[in-house]
Scaffold this motif. Structure first.
Motif, PDB file in Angstrom:
ATOM      1  N   ARG A  39      54.501  66.427  45.137  1.00 34.56           N
ATOM      2  CA  ARG A  39      55.647  66.046  45.973  1.00 34.56           C
ATOM      3  C   ARG A  39      55.697  66.887  47.237  1.00 34.56           C
ATOM      4  NH1 ARG A  39      57.547  65.809  40.824  1.00 34.56           N
ATOM      5  NH2 ARG A  39      58.315  67.946  40.901  1.00 34.56           N
ATOM      6  N   LEU A  40      55.382  68.207  47.113  1.00 33.59           N
ATOM      7  CA  LEU A  40      55.374  69.075  48.282  1.00 33.59           C
ATOM      8  C   LEU A  40      54.320  68.613  49.299  1.00 33.59           C
ATOM      9  CD1 LEU A  40      56.306  71.599  49.770  1.00 33.59           C
ATOM     10  CD2 LEU A  40      54.640  72.916  48.441  1.00 33.59           C
ATOM     11  N   HIS A  41      53.173  68.174  48.785  1.00 29.95           N
ATOM     12  CA  HIS A  41      52.095  67.712  49.658  1.00 29.95           C
ATOM     13  C   HIS A  41      52.518  66.483  50.452  1.00 29.95           C
ATOM     14  CE1 HIS A  41      47.971  65.965  50.474  1.00 29.95           C
ATOM     15  NE2 HIS A  41      47.918  67.173  51.010  1.00 29.95           N
ATOM     16  N   GLU A  42      53.294  65.570  49.791  1.00 32.84           N
ATOM     17  CA  GLU A  42      53.784  64.389  50.482  1.00 32.84           C
ATOM     18  C   GLU A  42      54.696  64.787  51.639  1.00 32.84           C
ATOM     19  OE1 GLU A  42      55.652  61.956  47.585  1.00 32.84           O
ATOM     20  OE2 GLU A  42      53.818  61.541  46.480  1.00 32.84           O
ATOM     21  N   ALA A  43      55.543  65.798  51.394  1.00 28.10           N
ATOM     22  CA  ALA A  43      56.445  66.269  52.450  1.00 28.10           C
ATOM     23  C   ALA A  43      55.675  66.889  53.611  1.00 28.10           C
ATOM     24  CB  ALA A  43      57.430  67.286  51.884  1.00 28.10           C
ATOM     25  N   VAL A  44      54.620  67.643  53.258  1.00 29.44           N
ATOM     26  CA  VAL A  44      53.795  68.264  54.300  1.00 29.44           C
ATOM     27  C   VAL A  44      53.097  67.202  55.139  1.00 29.44           C
ATOM     28  CG1 VAL A  44      51.738  69.661  54.705  1.00 29.44           C
ATOM     29  CG2 VAL A  44      53.447  70.416  53.058  1.00 29.44           C
ATOM     30  N   ASP A  45      52.600  66.123  54.459  1.00 27.15           N
ATOM     31  CA  ASP A  45      51.953  65.031  55.179  1.00 27.15           C
ATOM     32  C   ASP A  45      52.908  64.374  56.161  1.00 27.15           C
ATOM     33  OD1 ASP A  45      49.466  65.291  54.129  1.00 27.15           O
ATOM     34  OD2 ASP A  45      49.753  63.817  52.533  1.00 27.15           O
ATOM     35  N   ALA A  46      54.156  64.195  55.718  1.00 35.06           N
ATOM     36  CA  ALA A  46      55.148  63.555  56.578  1.00 35.06           C
ATOM     37  C   ALA A  46      55.435  64.402  57.814  1.00 35.06           C
ATOM     38  CB  ALA A  46      56.440  63.320  55.791  1.00 35.06           C
ATOM     39  N   SER A  47      55.564  65.714  57.613  1.00 31.85           N
ATOM     40  CA  SER A  47      55.876  66.582  58.746  1.00 31.85           C
ATOM     41  C   SER A  47      54.669  66.789  59.657  1.00 31.85           C
ATOM     42  CB  SER A  47      56.372  67.944  58.250  1.00 31.85           C
ATOM     43  OG  SER A  47      55.341  68.599  57.538  1.00 31.85           O
ATOM     44  N   ALA A  48      53.453  66.659  59.080  1.00 35.58           N
ATOM     45  CA  ALA A  48      52.241  66.882  59.873  1.00 35.58           C
ATOM     46  C   ALA A  48      52.076  65.833  60.954  1.00 35.58           C
ATOM     47  CB  ALA A  48      51.002  66.884  58.972  1.00 35.58           C
ATOM     48  N   CYS A  49      52.626  64.623  60.689  1.00 37.33           N
ATOM     49  CA  CYS A  49      52.516  63.548  61.659  1.00 37.33           C
ATOM     50  C   CYS A  49      53.231  63.895  62.962  1.00 37.33           C
ATOM     51  CB  CYS A  49      53.090  62.243  61.092  1.00 37.33           C
ATOM     52  SG  CYS A  49      52.161  61.617  59.682  1.00 37.33           S
ATOM     53  N   SER A  50      54.249  64.736  62.863  1.00 38.01           N
ATOM     54  CA  SER A  50      55.013  65.107  64.048  1.00 38.01           C
ATOM     55  C   SER A  50      54.669  66.506  64.531  1.00 38.01           C
ATOM     56  CB  SER A  50      56.516  65.028  63.744  1.00 38.01           C
ATOM     57  OG  SER A  50      56.841  65.912  62.693  1.00 38.01           O
ATOM     58  N   MET A  51      53.479  66.999  64.168  1.00 37.22           N
ATOM     59  CA  MET A  51      53.080  68.348  64.557  1.00 37.22           C
ATOM     60  C   MET A  51      53.017  68.474  66.072  1.00 37.22           C
ATOM     61  SD  MET A  51      49.734  70.522  63.364  1.00 37.22           S
ATOM     62  CE  MET A  51      48.615  69.296  63.950  1.00 37.22           C
ATOM     63  N   ASP A  52      53.525  69.564  66.581  1.00 34.84           N
ATOM     64  CA  ASP A  52      53.587  69.804  68.011  1.00 34.84           C
ATOM     65  C   ASP A  52      52.191  69.886  68.612  1.00 34.84           C
ATOM     66  OD1 ASP A  52      53.837  71.729  70.486  1.00 34.84           O
ATOM     67  OD2 ASP A  52      55.855  70.947  70.054  1.00 34.84           O
ATOM     68  N   THR A  53      52.053  69.382  69.811  1.00 42.05           N
ATOM     69  CA  THR A  53      50.751  69.384  70.484  1.00 42.05           C
ATOM     70  C   THR A  53      50.202  70.789  70.660  1.00 42.05           C
ATOM     71  OG1 THR A  53      51.478  67.443  71.698  1.00 42.05           O
ATOM     72  CG2 THR A  53      49.532  68.594  72.542  1.00 42.05           C
ATOM     73  N   THR A  54      51.086  71.750  70.923  1.00 42.29           N
ATOM     74  CA  THR A  54      50.622  73.129  71.120  1.00 42.29           C
ATOM     75  C   THR A  54      50.001  73.677  69.855  1.00 42.29           C
ATOM     76  OG1 THR A  54      52.836  73.936  70.576  1.00 42.29           O
ATOM     77  CG2 THR A  54      52.318  73.603  72.910  1.00 42.29           C
ATOM     78  N   GLU A  55      50.508  73.241  68.684  1.00 45.17           N
ATOM     79  CA  GLU A  55      49.907  73.705  67.430  1.00 45.17           C
ATOM     80  C   GLU A  55      48.510  73.121  67.274  1.00 45.17           C
ATOM     81  OE1 GLU A  55      52.388  73.146  64.026  1.00 45.17           O
ATOM     82  OE2 GLU A  55      54.202  73.671  65.099  1.00 45.17           O
ATOM     83  N   GLU A  56      48.335  71.853  67.688  1.00 46.56           N
ATOM     84  CA  GLU A  56      47.006  71.249  67.635  1.00 46.56           C
ATOM     85  C   GLU A  56      46.039  72.006  68.546  1.00 46.56           C
ATOM     86  OE1 GLU A  56      46.513  67.148  68.432  1.00 46.56           O
ATOM     87  OE2 GLU A  56      47.845  66.536  66.821  1.00 46.56           O
ATOM     88  N   GLU A  57      46.534  72.313  69.751  1.00 43.38           N
ATOM     89  CA  GLU A  57      45.682  73.021  70.707  1.00 43.38           C
ATOM     90  C   GLU A  57      45.313  74.414  70.222  1.00 43.38           C
ATOM     91  OE1 GLU A  57      47.893  72.957  74.275  1.00 43.38           O
ATOM     92  OE2 GLU A  57      47.389  70.875  74.779  1.00 43.38           O
ATOM     93  N   SER A  58      46.207  75.038  69.470  1.00 43.85           N
ATOM     94  CA  SER A  58      45.933  76.391  68.987  1.00 43.85           C
ATOM     95  C   SER A  58      44.779  76.411  67.994  1.00 43.85           C
ATOM     96  CB  SER A  58      47.195  76.995  68.357  1.00 43.85           C
ATOM     97  OG  SER A  58      47.506  76.320  67.145  1.00 43.85           O
ATOM     98  N   MET A  59      44.506  75.229  67.387  1.00 47.95           N
ATOM     99  CA  MET A  59      43.404  75.156  66.431  1.00 47.95           C
ATOM    100  C   MET A  59      42.080  74.836  67.126  1.00 47.95           C
ATOM    101  SD  MET A  59      44.997  73.283  63.105  1.00 47.95           S
ATOM    102  CE  MET A  59      45.326  71.780  63.987  1.00 47.95           C
ATOM    103  N   ARG A  60      42.133  74.556  68.439  1.00 46.81           N
ATOM    104  CA  ARG A  60      40.926  74.258  69.182  1.00 46.81           C
ATOM    105  C   ARG A  60      40.389  75.525  69.854  1.00 46.81           C
ATOM    106  NH1 ARG A  60      40.024  69.040  69.476  1.00 46.81           N
ATOM    107  NH2 ARG A  60      38.682  69.140  71.311  1.00 46.81           N
ATOM    108  N   ARG A  61      39.076  75.533  70.053  1.00 51.45           N
ATOM    109  CA  ARG A  61      38.448  76.741  70.564  1.00 51.45           C
ATOM    110  C   ARG A  61      37.308  76.363  71.489  1.00 51.45           C
ATOM    111  NH1 ARG A  61      36.220  81.704  66.733  1.00 51.45           N
ATOM    112  NH2 ARG A  61      35.852  83.197  68.402  1.00 51.45           N
TER     113      ARG A  61
END
Length: 595
Positions: free
Chosen positions: A218-240
């Motif tokens: 159930r926790l994983h489902e919640a994480v999946d739902a919130s991941a869809c709205s992940m901030d662009t800056t967080e995505e960029e922080s994972m890029r190198r």
């Protein structure tokens, strides 16, 4: 109550039994791990010993062959000697490959991450591979993007090994034509971060993926739902950012089914590859392990019968951008000219200048070049990049016209050009930012010269080694290698040489006589080379301290560092040729001049 007491006793007994089993399992695991480590060390030592025993006679073969090549031989004899040298180099490559792979497999590879000059690494690789390419009638084309920095935090020596292996393979499997080396920068997802996010684990599930664990479903489902709205800056922080090296050949190609297996040890693509081309099948296995050790990735793409491309991405530090604005500001008041270049060089230079928003004047004739220089304002510095064949004529014209605001920089295939302020050996092989930094340095040199009231002219450093007056001691227990070293030293002009058989004799002789350089073997009877080195350099004698070079066939991990700590000035691994000895004494003579 009795039932509960019995149950508690039973549970305690089971816990105790399981604890004992767990402790025994841990002890067995520790013993097994210790055995594996000991086996790995023994295996590595075995390979190192094998390498030493092979390198010692190989030193004689390659050393004498290089001497023989310098003598008066007819065409047939020259061909025979060249085949001897080529075969010796091939045997040395096999020995190095086996030893390198054994080090990587046992985790004993030495990686030294430093701020490394990319241009120096490129120059070293190109210089080493050029002869091989010329023999195969292949032209090596190098193309560096303007975003590539001058410095990369990596192990420069290992980077050279990676590029040499890939370029060597490309040349081996290519018909006459071209092999390309491209450098650029890319931004992509950091694989380490990606891997951590892709596989989240659950302690209750024994380390299984989240999807297989009901405790976190159930926790994983919640994480999946919130991941869809992940901030662009967080995505960029994972890029190198990465520096990308691409090696492209237009040879036989590699079938897709072989893409993975070619990185395995002792495996080559196709059943006929080994028979047709030879090799150990270790080159790509070593390369892939080195790339991973440097924090990078390696991929292959190929179309059979068309081309093959190997791509290596190495991480780039976040604070290593190319300072485009700074370089532009330094050069914008100067007039940059390109004289006598071919069409390909013209196009490349135009693109570089366009990327840095700088103006470039292109001329094909000396007459047009001189007209432009004469028309410039007296306070405008002209930086002329001139083909090496035109430098002397242009300099003479400038001298006759009494024009002082010109810096002549040459380019071409020679290693230097008399009369030029700076020489680029093949302009397109330079990283653009390095080339432009060199142009900026010309401006600073000019400003400094005019401030002091006169224009300073740098003397080109000669390639001749002033070593005739050196007094050299050779400490070597192998009689054949003693003769080889004596002949090599005589060939480079050193006649005053004394030979001893072990480290103890070297220490005794140095207490009585002065020497400029000692060539010291490492493995000798009575006293080894490192101990002798320490005693000679730390002794209380009145003799002046010589420069000691460890000349050894031993290639154990960290030996070069040990030699530095013992006080050695340089390290000369066997086998070595006449060229290696010339290079060594050239370095020693330069350091002697500078000191």
């Amino acid at each position: 109550i009795d039932t509960n007491h019995d149950l508690i006793n039973t549970l305690e007994k089971k816990v105790k039994e399981r604890t004992q089993r767990l402790e025994q399992a841990n002890a067995d695991l520790a013993a097994a791990n210790k055995k594996v480590v000991q086996h790995s060390k023994a295996q590595l030592q075995h390979f190192a010993c094998m390498s030493h025993e092979i390198r010692t006679p190989l030193n004689c073969i390659l050393g004498l062959s290089s001497l023989l090549k310098e003598s008066s031989l007819d065409a047939k004899q020259q061909d025979a000697v060249q085949m001897m040298i080529t075969s010796g180099d091939l045997l040395l490559t096999v020995v190095n490959d086996v030893l390198d792979y054994s080090k990587l497999e046992t985790g004993h590879v030495d990686i030294e991450m430093t701020d490394s000059s990319l241009q120096e690494s490129l120059n070293a690789v190109i210089h080493s591979i050029e002869a091989k390419a010329a023999t195969a009638e292949i032209i090596l084309e190098v193309n560096c993007d303007t975003s590539v920095p001058a410095v990369l935090r990596t192990d420069g020596r290992r980077l050279q090994q990676i590029l040499y292996n890939l370029l060597g393979n490309a040349i081996k499997f290519s018909p006459p034509g071209t092999v390309e080396l491209k450098l650029s920068t890319v931004e992509k997802q950091d694989e380490e971060t990606s891997d951590r996010m892709a596989v989240e684990t659950c302690p209750q599930a024994g380390g299984k993926p989240v999807e297989a664990c009901p405790h976190l479903a159930r926790l994983h489902e919640a994480v999946d739902a919130s991941a869809c709205s992940m901030d662009t800056t967080e995505e960029e922080s994972m890029r190198r950012k990465f520096v990308r090296f691409e090696v492209i050949d237009y040879g036989r190609g590699i079938p897709k089914e072989d893409f993975e297996r070619i990185f395995q040890p002792f495996v080559q693509s196709g059943s006929d590859t080994e028979a047709c081309y030879g090799g150990t099948g270790l080159g790509l296995a070593i390369t892939s392990k080195l790339v991973r050790a440097l924090g990078g990735t390696i991929d292959v793409d190929s179309a059979v019968g068309v081309k093959t491309k190997f791509t290596v991405d190495l991480p780039l530090a976040a604070d290593s951008p190319v300072d485009i604005q700074g370089l532009k500001a330094s050069l914008q008041n100067s007039s940059i000219m390109l004289v006598g270049a071919r069409e390909g060089t013209k196009e490349w230079m135009e693109q570089v200048m366009k990327d840095f928003d700088l103006q470039l004047e292109i001329y094909d004739s000396l007459l047009d070049t001189m007209k432009s220089i004469v028309q410039k304002r007296s306070d405008t510095l002209c930086i002329a990049l001139v083909h090496e064949s035109l430098v002397n004529s242009l300099r003479e014209n400038i001298r006759e016209a009494k024009i002082g605001n010109v810096r002549l920089l040459s380019f071409g295939w020679h290693y230097n050009t008399p009369g030029s302020d700076c020489h680029f050996r093949c302009l397109r092989r330079f990283i653009p930012v390095v080339m432009l930094e060199c142009l900026v340095s010309q401006i600073k040199d000019t400003e400094s010269a005019y401030t002091s009231g006169e224009r300073q002219c740098k003397k080109p450093r000669t390639n001749a080694v002033q070593n005739v007056d050196y007094r050299v001691l050779v400490a070597e227990d192998n009689r054949i290698n003693q003769k080889v070293l004596l002949r090599l030293l005589q060939q480079v002009g050193i006649q005053n040489v004394k030979v001893v058989d072990n480290g103890k004799e070297a220490v005794d002789v140095c207490a009585q006589e002065d020497f400029d350089v000692i060539l010291m073997d490492k493995q000798m009877p009575v006293m080894n080379g490192l101990d002798a080195c320490r005693l000679i350099l730390n002794g209380d004698t009145n003799q002046r301290k010589p420069k000691i070079v460890l000349a050894t066939a031993e290639v154990s991990q960290g030996l070069e560092q040990q030699s530095r700590e013992a006080g050695c000035s340089d390290f000369l691994p066997k086998p070595f040729s006449l060229k290696d000895v010339k290079t060594l004494f050239h370095k020693l003579s330069i350091s002697k001049e500078e000191s």
